[in-house]
Write an enzyme that holds these catalytic residues in place. Structure first.
Site, PDB file in Angstrom:
ATOM      1  N   LEU A  90      24.353  69.850  82.893  1.00 20.13           N
ATOM      2  CA  LEU A  90      24.868  70.567  81.723  1.00 20.13           C
ATOM      3  C   LEU A  90      24.906  69.597  80.548  1.00 20.13           C
ATOM      4  CD1 LEU A  90      27.935  72.768  82.821  1.00 20.13           C
ATOM      5  CD2 LEU A  90      25.782  73.568  81.835  1.00 20.13           C
ATOM      6  N   ASP A  91      24.452  70.052  79.366  1.00 20.56           N
ATOM      7  CA  ASP A  91      24.505  69.219  78.166  1.00 20.56           C
ATOM      8  C   ASP A  91      25.955  68.913  77.797  1.00 20.56           C
ATOM      9  OD1 ASP A  91      21.751  69.254  77.886  1.00 20.56           O
ATOM     10  OD2 ASP A  91      21.773  71.060  76.653  1.00 20.56           O
ATOM     11  N   PRO A  92      26.205  67.829  77.058  1.00 18.46           N
ATOM     12  CA  PRO A  92      27.572  67.507  76.651  1.00 18.46           C
ATOM     13  C   PRO A  92      28.279  68.649  75.918  1.00 18.46           C
ATOM     14  CG  PRO A  92      26.148  65.636  76.250  1.00 18.46           C
ATOM     15  CD  PRO A  92      25.253  66.772  76.676  1.00 18.46           C
ATOM     16  N   MET A  93      27.554  69.391  75.071  1.00 24.65           N
ATOM     17  CA  MET A  93      28.168  70.497  74.326  1.00 24.65           C
ATOM     18  C   MET A  93      28.621  71.628  75.239  1.00 24.65           C
ATOM     19  SD  MET A  93      26.424  72.977  71.451  1.00 24.65           S
ATOM     20  CE  MET A  93      25.792  74.154  72.659  1.00 24.65           C
ATOM     21  N   ALA A  94      27.926  71.816  76.357  1.00 21.75           N
ATOM     22  CA  ALA A  94      28.167  72.954  77.241  1.00 21.75           C
ATOM     23  C   ALA A  94      29.410  72.749  78.099  1.00 21.75           C
ATOM     24  CB  ALA A  94      26.951  73.183  78.132  1.00 21.75           C
TER      25      ALA A  94
END
Length: 308
Positions: free
Chosen positions: A45-49
């Protein structure tokens, strides 16, 4: 010196990842809590997610690569009217065409065109390797990266709400609250990008939350704070045992003791072909003993991972 926890054969822990953390950050946190180096995750998962990140400890780490290939579900906010270099809110804005007064029928038609089995070009800042180097690393070094389209399946792409807003720079934008059910390898950022391109507005993600990975959803997820509370109270971590994890995620094949012994020794037994399709199958011996993950090859069981 902190003593090592007795994690036995290990299992799965479903974490509700917070924003701002990389998947590796969560792995590092769990290594400290479980007091073991043998921790991994299924599907980055991306940091933003935020949302469901499935982690495995000890021998369960051998399940993770197969779990990462299962279906995933998301809720997201797509912003139409602006493009960014990363196709999400963390990147620099590269285009601001604006989006106002969009007809819902046009939006729905563009969404429908991105549903089903489609050819998708991954995000340029994805982890896809180009000549042995991650695409995102090349982009950060200023390179132009062009990736080949690949087939993915978007089982469901639904718009639940449409809101006209003004971006921070004053650009009129339209935010869509959407849900997506898709196969492994699908980039929701790329769906936002391609939806914006189809509507002539540009688009990117401003929020992304994963609600399910295979059979594991938010209802069984724990925040890092909740896990730390258990550690501080010297309570066991909420680990889903290896056998239960496999039974929940994969087709099941029950065998007798002799078959279990032979599969454990690498013998490729004939499988009941009518019962199982492609993909991993969890093999169980009597008394719920999880033996192995296998896949069917020419009617025989080929071992993917053995756990006895």
């Amino acid at each position: 010196m902190a003593r090592k926890r007795d994690n036995g054969p290990g299992g799965l822990i479903v974490v509700d990842k917070p924003a701002g953390f990389t998947s590796h950050d969560v792995v590092a946190k769990l290594r400290g809590m479980a007091r073991t180096r043998r921790v991994g995750h299924a599907g980055t998962l991306d940091p933003m997610a935020t949302g469901v990140l499935v982690l495995g400890t000890e021998r369960a780490t051998r399940l993770l690569g197969h779990l990462a290939l299962t279906e995933k579900e998301y809720v997201a906010t797509v912003r139409l009217g602006q493009e960014t270099v990363t196709e999400d809110a963390e990147g620099e804005i590269t285009g601001a065409q604006g989006a106002k007064g969009l007809e819902r029928a046009r939006v729905d038609a563009a969404v429908a065109a991105l549903t089903g089995r489609i050819e998708q070009v991954p995000s340029a800042v994805s982890a896809v390797k180009v000549d042995g180097k991650r695409a995102y690393a090349r982009v950060r070094e200023g390179e132009e990266v062009e990736l080949a389209a690949r087939p993915v399946t978007v089982s469901s792409f639904l718009v639940h709400d449409v809101r006209e807003e003004a971006a921070e720079d004053g650009t009129p934008v339209t935010d869509l609250l959407v849900s997506v059910v898709c196969s492994s390898g699908t980039y929701v950022r790329a769906l936002a990008r391609d939806l914006g391109a189809a509507l002539g507005t540009g688009g990117h993600l401003t929020a992304l939350r994963r609600t399910r990975v295979g059979p594991y959803g938010l209802d069984g997820a724990h925040t890092l704070a909740q896990l730390q509370e258990r550690v501080d109270a010297e309570q066991p971590l909420p680990v889903l045992p290896l056998g239960q994890a496999a039974a929940a995620a994969f087709a099941r094949w029950d065998v007798d003791e002799d078959q279990a012994r032979r599969i454990g020794n690498g013998v490729q037994l004939r499988m009941p072909t009518a019962q199982f399709g492609p993909g991993p199958v969890a093999v169980f011996a009597p008394q719920e003993r999880f033996v192995a993950l296998v896949e069917q090859r020419d009617g025989k069981a080929r071992s993917l991972a053995v756990f006895v």
